[in-house]
Design an enzyme around this catalytic site. Structure first.
Site, PDB file in Angstrom:
ATOM      1  N   ASP A  92     -38.568 -30.219  -8.430  1.00  8.62           N
ATOM      2  CA  ASP A  92     -39.783 -30.602  -9.151  1.00  8.62           C
ATOM      3  C   ASP A  92     -39.994 -29.633 -10.306  1.00  8.62           C
ATOM      4  O   ASP A  92     -39.515 -28.490 -10.281  1.00  8.62           O
ATOM      5  CB  ASP A  92     -40.991 -30.620  -8.224  1.00  8.62           C
ATOM      6  CG  ASP A  92     -41.444 -29.230  -7.806  1.00  8.62           C
ATOM      7  OD1 ASP A  92     -40.606 -28.499  -7.218  1.00  8.62           O
ATOM      8  OD2 ASP A  92     -42.599 -28.863  -8.066  1.00  8.62           O
ATOM      9  N   GLU A 156     -42.661 -27.394  -5.298  1.00  3.32           N
ATOM     10  CA  GLU A 156     -42.919 -25.956  -5.442  1.00  3.32           C
ATOM     11  C   GLU A 156     -43.931 -25.678  -6.537  1.00  3.32           C
ATOM     12  O   GLU A 156     -44.816 -24.815  -6.394  1.00  3.32           O
ATOM     13  CB  GLU A 156     -41.604 -25.225  -5.727  1.00  3.32           C
ATOM     14  CG  GLU A 156     -41.698 -23.700  -5.634  1.00  3.32           C
ATOM     15  CD  GLU A 156     -42.177 -23.029  -6.913  1.00  3.32           C
ATOM     16  OE1 GLU A 156     -42.629 -21.868  -6.835  1.00  3.32           O
ATOM     17  OE2 GLU A 156     -42.100 -23.661  -7.986  1.00  3.32           O
TER      18      GLU A 156
END
Length: 451
Positions: A92, A156
């Site tokens: 991500d 994250e």
């Protein structure tokens, strides 16, 4: 880089690495599904799943984590009785921010001036490619001498804790002798660095309400309590006159005793405008790695274009607080919320909501894994000695893993050196750093297996 078979193999694999990073960067995998399609993150996760399967990983799985995102897991068995190393990255990415500020499209890897530009190129899709390069180099030169677990996180950057909670619910899944987190970076290009501390973080959303609705500023301004003005006073209270963070009850006097960071170098790395002073007191390293730091991430208020002459009835802000090792993030959250409430003026109604949290992390640098990495980096970066530095950012999973596996050794390396400008427009990665760190990781795995 001195010639050795591992380095030669990595060099030969760099064109393929660029092609793969191009494919991975093309996914707009921002795990904020109010802004970006969830399908983009799901497609990136499938790409990584396919890549691990093609590399011979077994037990490859998409893990549905409690925050509604997916992490990717795989296991590559090594020789019988070998040590186990967990390799971490995340797929991500941060939103591209102002796309007009990018010289080239943020989700299109573009080579320019010797660097590869694109969102996630350094943070941290490039970290996953680094892991692949290291493993491929070892396979081509005698085999991978350890068992490898790979975990690639899907949220994250959001700080929503999905993988941490999943790991706590499945404590055997990520158990390893050593963990290599590929989400940090060298102190500068060409200087091999391991990150030994990470600040923790908390985020809160603040809302201030003063009126039942907006009022005409000419008719009511001067006596009607302005929610935006109240919010501004609250946010100003979080910093002293010199810019130091001042949250009531939170210590901000600690010092850093590792690698120093000159003010001149920091100004250049942070691209501070001429004549603008840095904020805070103490050394730059103190401010970045040893002390708390507050940042106002966003404010909900009328934009300048289209604004009307109104007294605002409500205003919101998102506040981030970074906290150093030794400070409990949950306690820091309570102090921040109490500070906001205590400094809200005029009896305005204030509500605070925690929206993200992660504990700080400090590594044990006396472990055998650190010597194995130092020896590997000496080969990958001839003439340089591995340095220890801190990182102001947070990787919440580190503390979760340290708590679950107290005997595991945890090292943080990666591609996010200052020139990478992670989280900003025009993020980029140095292909030379990708190459050298892949060599270093491969040699580390070999060294560690023999230790």
């Amino acid at each position: 880089m001195s010639s050795n078979p591992v380095a030669e193999t990595v060099a030969s694999l760099m064109p393929r690495a660029k092609e793969e990073l191009t494919e991975l960067v093309a996914f707009a995998s921002v795990a904020d599904f109010a802004q970006f399609p969830k399908s983009e993150s799901e497609a990136a996760a499938r790409w990584i799943t396919d890549a691990l399967t093609a590399e011979g990983f077994v037990d490859v799985a998409l893990l549905d984590t409690p925050d509604g995102t997916q992490s990717v897991y795989g296991y590559l068995p090594g020789p019988e009785g070998a040590k186990t190393v967990l390799l971490y990255a995340h797929y991500d990415v941060q939103p591209p921010l102002d796309e007009a500020g990018w010289t080239t499209p943020p989700f299109e890897l573009t080579e320019r001036d010797g660097r590869w530009y694109g969102r996630g190129s350094a943070d941290c899709k490039g970290g996953f490619i680094m892991h692949l390069l290291a493993l491929r180099a070892l396979k081509a030169n005698g085999g991978v001498p350890v068992n490898v677990k790979m975990i690639v996180e899907g949220s994250e950057e959001q700080g929503t804790g999905g993988l941490e909670r999943y790991a706590e619910q499945h404590p055997d899944l990520l158990q390893a002798d050593t963990v290599v987190i590929g989400d940090a970076g060298n102190f500068r290009v060409g200087l091999p660095t391991v990150t030994t501390i990470l600040r923790g973080m908390t985020m809160i959303r603040v809302q201030i309400d003063t009126l039942e609705g907006n009022l005409h500023s000419g008719q009511f301004g001067g006596a009607a309590p302005d929610a935006l003005a109240a919010l501004i006073r609250v946010l100003d209270s979080l910093r002293a006159a010199d810019g130091s963070t001042t949250v009531d009850g939170l210590d901000a006097s600690a010092t850093w005793d590792g690698l120093e960071y000159s003010e001149e170098q920091f100004r250049a790395d942070a691209r501070v405008l001429d004549g603008v002073r840095l904020t805070g007191g103490g050394s730059v390293a103190d401010r970045l790695w040893a002390r708390p730091a507050v940042t106002v991430l966003g404010i909900d208020c009328p934009p300048v274009v289209g604004a009307t002459p109104s007294v605002q009835s409500t205003a919101r802000a998102l506040i981030s607080l970074r906290v150093p090792p030794g400070v409990d993030a949950a306690e820091a959250t309570k102090l921040l919320q109490a500070h906001v409430e205590a400094h809200t003026p005029w009896g305005a109604r204030v509500t605070t909501e925690q929206v993200g949290q992660g504990q700080a992390f400090r590594a044990d640098t006396s472990s055998p894994a650190y010597q194995a990495m130092a020896d590997a980096m000496a080969v990958a970066y001839p003439g340089e000695t591995m340095q220890y530095a801190g990182q102001g950012g947070s990787i919440p999973l580190c503390n979760t893993l340290a708590g679950l596996y107290p005997r595991a050794e945890i090292l943080l390396i990666g591609l996010s050196e200052p020139e990478a400008q992670i989280h900003a427009v025009n993020e980029s990665v140095s292909p030379e750093e990708l190459e050298r760190l892949s060599v270093a990781e491969a040699l580390f795995l070999r060294n560690y297996a023999a230790s």
